[in-house]
Every structure is written in C-alpha cells, then in structure tokens.
Design a protein around this motif. Structure first.
Motif, PDB file in Angstrom:
ATOM      1  N   ASP A 177      -3.831 -17.089  16.711  1.00  0.00           N
ATOM      2  CA  ASP A 177      -4.982 -17.626  16.164  1.00  0.00           C
ATOM      3  C   ASP A 177      -4.454 -19.064  15.391  1.00  0.00           C
ATOM      4  N   PRO A 178      -5.255 -20.337  15.749  1.00  0.00           N
ATOM      5  CA  PRO A 178      -4.896 -21.411  15.301  1.00  0.00           C
ATOM      6  C   PRO A 178      -4.773 -21.579  13.859  1.00  0.00           C
ATOM      7  N   ALA A 179      -5.704 -20.796  13.242  1.00  0.00           N
ATOM      8  CA  ALA A 179      -5.705 -20.978  11.612  1.00  0.00           C
ATOM      9  C   ALA A 179      -4.394 -20.267  11.030  1.00  0.00           C
ATOM     10  N   VAL A 180      -4.105 -18.966  11.679  1.00  0.00           N
ATOM     11  CA  VAL A 180      -2.976 -18.490  11.302  1.00  0.00           C
ATOM     12  C   VAL A 180      -1.714 -19.122  11.421  1.00  0.00           C
ATOM     13  N   LEU A 181      -1.627 -19.847  12.693  1.00  0.00           N
ATOM     14  CA  LEU A 181      -0.430 -20.610  12.981  1.00  0.00           C
ATOM     15  C   LEU A 181      -0.237 -21.639  12.047  1.00  0.00           C
ATOM     16  N   ALA A 182      -1.521 -22.247  11.762  1.00  0.00           N
ATOM     17  CA  ALA A 182      -1.574 -23.402  10.758  1.00  0.00           C
ATOM     18  C   ALA A 182      -0.972 -23.121   9.257  1.00  0.00           C
ATOM     19  N   ALA A 183      -1.276 -21.855   8.980  1.00  0.00           N
ATOM     20  CA  ALA A 183      -0.760 -21.562   7.591  1.00  0.00           C
ATOM     21  C   ALA A 183       0.708 -21.103   7.676  1.00  0.00           C
ATOM     22  N   LEU A 184       1.160 -20.620   8.937  1.00  0.00           N
ATOM     23  CA  LEU A 184       2.787 -20.419   9.077  1.00  0.00           C
ATOM     24  C   LEU A 184       3.444 -21.551   8.837  1.00  0.00           C
ATOM     25  N   THR A 185       3.077 -22.485   9.569  1.00  0.00           N
ATOM     26  CA  THR A 185       3.272 -23.883   9.716  1.00  0.00           C
ATOM     27  C   THR A 185       3.247 -24.474   8.131  1.00  0.00           C
ATOM     28  N   TYR A 186       2.401 -24.297   7.404  1.00  0.00           N
ATOM     29  CA  TYR A 186       2.338 -24.716   5.942  1.00  0.00           C
ATOM     30  C   TYR A 186       3.357 -24.098   4.977  1.00  0.00           C
ATOM     31  N   PHE A 187       3.829 -22.903   5.231  1.00  0.00           N
ATOM     32  CA  PHE A 187       4.643 -21.916   4.538  1.00  0.00           C
ATOM     33  C   PHE A 187       6.046 -22.511   5.140  1.00  0.00           C
ATOM     34  N   ASP A 188       6.295 -23.261   6.210  1.00  0.00           N
ATOM     35  CA  ASP A 188       7.424 -23.536   6.635  1.00  0.00           C
ATOM     36  C   ASP A 188       7.920 -25.020   5.965  1.00  0.00           C
ATOM     37  N   ARG A 189       7.129 -25.619   5.520  1.00  0.00           N
ATOM     38  CA  ARG A 189       7.178 -26.948   5.190  1.00  0.00           C
ATOM     39  C   ARG A 189       8.079 -27.127   3.805  1.00  0.00           C
TER      40      ARG A 189
END
Length: 189
Positions: A177-189
């Motif tokens: 899911d692109p939105a879930v993947l974007a959330a995981l990227t947000y947490f990684d920053r």
C-alpha cells in the motif's frame, strides 16, 4: 498498524486499547499507523475514548448557532507510552464524520502526521427527529472547530493530509500500500 473502520461500535475504543496493550507487551512502539481511510464515523463517546489513548485536554468545540461546547478529554489513558508514540493517520475520501474529526484533531494539535487524500468534509453532527408516521429526518446540528485553528471550516475544506498519497488501498496488500509505505518512510526519517 490499527485499522479504524468506525466509531459506531461502542467497543472500538476498548479494542484499540487491547491492540495497544498487545503491541507494546514486550517493547514500546517506534511509531503507529492508524488507518482511518474507511472510518464512517459514529458516536462521540467512542471518538473521545479512542482519542484518550493519544492525548488529553480541550481539543476543539462543537459549534451551532446558539452555543459551542468543548470536546474535552479529561484524563488520558496512556498505554505503555501511547501518548508519546509517533503517529501517522491515513485519511481518504471515505473518511467521514467523527473519522474526519479524529484525524483533524490529531493533526491540529501536532500529535499526528496525516497521509492520504483529502476527505470530503462531513464533520457535522446529526440529530434525529421522529415524525408521527414513524419516519425520521436526520438534520445537521453542530460542526466542529479545532482548538488551534478556530477559523478552520473542515466542512468546507475536508481534512487535508500533510502528504498526499493516492492509493487504491482496497486493491493492494498492506505490505504494498503506497500510503502505508509512505508512513513507514516518515517514521524512518
């Protein structure tokens, strides 16, 4: 990851509490995704109960022509750090009513980062009026004003995410899911 489909079921807030306890049994969370994209709204008591895991205080006002009444979460129900856990709330065009208020509040107070699509702006509360013939009319009564942006009109603008990510979430797995993947990227920053 917690999927929030509705605040209409009076047990939803307790289900969220159970999920938080289970997820933090061994170790605290690094971040939590609250998938609110299909949240159809429901009862303000369930909204308040769910918010209480993540924040407390006066969060905004239900406003009508005659009065405004505060939405107050008097005492938070922190579960193993849930009041400090970084949050991403996913929103979309199927996020309505108290689903929108939930996401908008967490964004307004700086408690959550929103990802997804702008909601359609359906934040009024409805009151039912019964007629003698057994029919019922649902009439919009209150709208919601967030505590930090009292001039905001979510009925007009909808809830605007911090990051727009289009996703046909019902056609993909959570892992893709692109939105879930974007959330995981947000947490990684």
């Amino acid at each position: 990851y917690i999927l929030l489909l509705s605040f209409a079921d009076s047990t939803v807030d307790e289900q969220v509490g159970d999920a938080l306890r289970a997820m933090t049994d061994q170790t605290p969370l690094d971040g939590l995704i609250l998938d609110n994209r299909r949240n159809e709204g429901g009862a303000d008591s369930v909204l308040s109960g769910t918010l209480s895991y993540f924040t407390a205080g006066t969060l905004g006002y239900f406003v009508n022509r005659e009065e405004q009444r505060p939405l107050e979460i008097r005492k938070g129900r922190d579960i193993n750090g849930s009041e400090q856990t970084p949050l991403v709330v996913l929103v979309g065009t199927d996020t309505v009513s108290f689903g929108e208020v939930f996401a908008g509040i967490l964004q307004d107070i700086g408690r959550a980062y929103l990802i997804g699509e702008t909601s359609l702006g359906n934040v009024e509360t409805l009151w039912g009026y019964d007629f003698e013939d057994g029919s019922r009319a649902w009439i919009a009564h209150d709208t919601f004003r967030p505590v930090n942006h009292l001039d905001a009109d979510w009925e007009e603008t909808g809830i605007v995410p911090d990051l727009t990510v289009l996703s046909q979430w019902d056609l993909v797995t959570t892992e893709k899911d692109p939105a879930v993947l974007a959330a995981l990227t947000y947490f990684d920053r």
